[in-house]
Design an enzyme around this catalytic site. Structure first.
Site, mmCIF file in Angstrom:
data_model
loop_
_atom_site.group_PDB
_atom_site.id
_atom_site.type_symbol
_atom_site.label_atom_id
_atom_site.label_comp_id
_atom_site.label_asym_id
_atom_site.label_seq_id
_atom_site.Cartn_x
_atom_site.Cartn_y
_atom_site.Cartn_z
ATOM 1 C CE LYS A 1 43.912 -5.093 -14.580
ATOM 2 N NZ LYS A 1 44.250 -4.383 -15.878
ATOM 3 N N GLY B 1 38.367 -14.428 -28.213
ATOM 4 C CA GLY B 1 37.553 -13.476 -27.685
ATOM 5 C C GLY B 1 37.033 -12.568 -28.592
ATOM 6 N N GLY C 1 35.321 -9.492 -27.233
ATOM 7 C CA GLY C 1 34.856 -8.362 -26.002
ATOM 8 C C GLY C 1 35.445 -7.075 -26.872
ATOM 9 C CG ASN C 2 36.926 -2.634 -25.535
ATOM 10 O OD1 ASN C 2 38.331 -2.631 -25.502
ATOM 11 N ND2 ASN C 2 36.255 -1.504 -25.741
#
Ligand code: NAD
Length: 428
Positions: A107, A219, A221-222
């Site tokens: 990451k 959320g 988002g994507n």
């Protein structure tokens, strides 16, 4: 206690220790897997549009690469910490293992707020990140990808810089690229769709028709948007979504009792997944505090924003109607909250299983890029379905056979695969 900042790496280590106990791992394997194998911390100087230079702090952590090259996203976030990156890299190791991909876990991140940077400044930051880490990443060692607040455009700038330094085209260096520039069809849908494939399988086990269910999602988002898309195709209704408001520096929830209109909300959202609050109210959405997404009388909760969102402070607010929590985000539930959820018999689909669709499709992208031959979207999505369903069924069968909850079962399978590979290679 309340003032101690939440540390996701501690959460990840406690989860690992628990899995190590379940599997009765030897001490050397525990020592090897409890901490990342390698980590890089570096400065990225960027000349800003106003002529001043700002130095950003960047990270790359390779938790483990025994099963294949490290794989994991790069997050741009003002509150990024090395411990967050460590935790996320460890979770990537378990994610690639539970999905049975020939990859390890890594990451990256940069402490920055892209909202405050122009596109030119963001491009310089992306190129600078690659220059600092160039020698330690690559298509056969560590393959980055997008994460929170990084997009396909950021990936393309990073690829371009890598190829300049490498002196050769290397599209397999990074995933999440724009589709026309070596990206995979289906990648943008993959994580959210993957979450919903696991929900579909969980509903089958619980003998519930998706058409009879209602969900609330944190959320927009994507992950959230594509999870909602597939869920609505399955006949489900989303009653509430929440998102972060950059202007007010707080979260808000948007509710429509008969179900939100995904297309409509998308049309009034920005690239960071923030819904325009004025326009949403004009469209008849109830405008509520950020935390109410969790209190809704729904069958399914999907945290798809950030870590530490279901915790001691709010876990008791989860309605008795909730049957499934599908963790779209990484690490959304603290270990303490997890225990209470398990005691309440709520079916939890743990993060590194639920959101493994993203890395699975990233793996497909890497394969396609390395062979320079690209599949049709249907082929990608059907391969995704096979992988996600297979991973879910394996975890669920293991859970039932060994009387474990889904998180413990997923950990047992993933950690065992990684530990076994370490033994087979003679590392421990
Ligand atoms: P994103 O940046 O596209 O969207 C994040 C969303 O969360 C935005 O709508 C934002 O407004 C909202 N948000 C942020 N803080 C919030 C808060 N305090 N309250 C309410 N909403 C808040 O990110 P994404 O790619 O959708 O990722 C979401 C999560 O899923 C992250 O944990 C990420 O690590 C994880 N994940 C993403 C992928 C992927 O392929 N994108 C894959 C696996 C896991």
């Amino acid at each position: 206690m309340k003032n101690t900042p939440y540390n996701p790496f501690k959460t990840a280590q406690v989860q690992f220790d628990h899995a190590a106990e379940l599997l009765e791992l030897d001490q050397a394997t525990r020592d090897l897997l409890r901490n990342p194998m390698r980590e890089y911390h570096f400065n990225i100087p960027v000349r800003l549009d106003d002529g001043n230079v700002k130095v950003f702090r960047g990270f790359r952590v390779q938790h483990n690469d025994v099963r294949g090259p490290a794989k994991g996203g790069i997050r741009f976030h003002p509150q990024e910490t090395i411990d967050t990156v460590r935790a996320l890299s460890m979770w990537m190791t378990w994610k690639t293992a539970v999905a049975d991909l020939p990859l390890g876990g890594g990451k990256g991140g940069v402490i920055c707020d892209p909202h405050t940077l122009s596109l030119i400044e963001q491009e310089k930051l992306c190129r600078g990140w690659v220059r600092e880490i160039f020698k330690n990443v690559g298509p056969y060692s560590d393959i980055p990808a997008p994460d929170v607040m990084t997009s396909s455009q950021h990936m393309l700038w990073m690829l371009d810089e890598y190829e300049v330094l490498n002196g050769a085209k290397s599209p397999g260096f990074i995933t999440g690229k724009p589709v026309k520039m070596g990206g995979s069809l289906g990648r943008k849908e993959a994580t959210g769709y993957g979450v919903m494939i696991t929900v579909r399988e969980a509903l089958k086990e619980l003998n519930i028709n998706p058409k009879d269910t209602i969900a609330s999602v944190q959320g927009f988002g994507n992950v959230s948007q594509y999870a909602i898309e597939l869920y609505q195709q399955m006949g489900g209704t989303v009653k509430c979504v929440s998102c972060w408001d950059q202007e007010d520096q707080t979260g808000y929830s948007f509710r429509k009792k008969d179900g939100i209109d995904l297309k409509e909300l998308r049309s009034i959202s920005d690239n960071f997944g923030s819904i325009n609050k004025t326009k949403a109210q004009d469209l008849g959405y109830e405008f509520l505090p950020g935390e109410v997404w969790i209190e809704q009388d729904v069958d399914i909760l999907i945290p798809a924003a950030l870590e530490n969102q279901i915790n001691n402070d709010n876990v008791s607010k989860i309605s008795n109607q909730v049957k499934i929590i599908a963790e779209g985000a990484n690490g959304p539930t603290t270990n303490e909250a997890d225990k209470l959820i398990t005691n309440r018999n709520i079916f939890i689909i743990p993060d590194f299983l639920a959101n493994a669709g993203g890395v699975t499709c990233s793996y497909f992208e890497q394969v396609q890029s390395n062979m320079n031959y690209y599949w049709e979207k249907d082929e990608v999505l059907s391969k995704l379905d096979v992988k996600m369903t297979g991973a879910f069924v394996a975890v669920s069968n293991f859970a039932q056979k060994n009387k474990l909850n889904m998180r413990d079962a997923a950990y047992a399978i993933a950690v065992d695969r990684v530990a076994q590979a370490c033994h087979d290679r003679g590392w421990v």
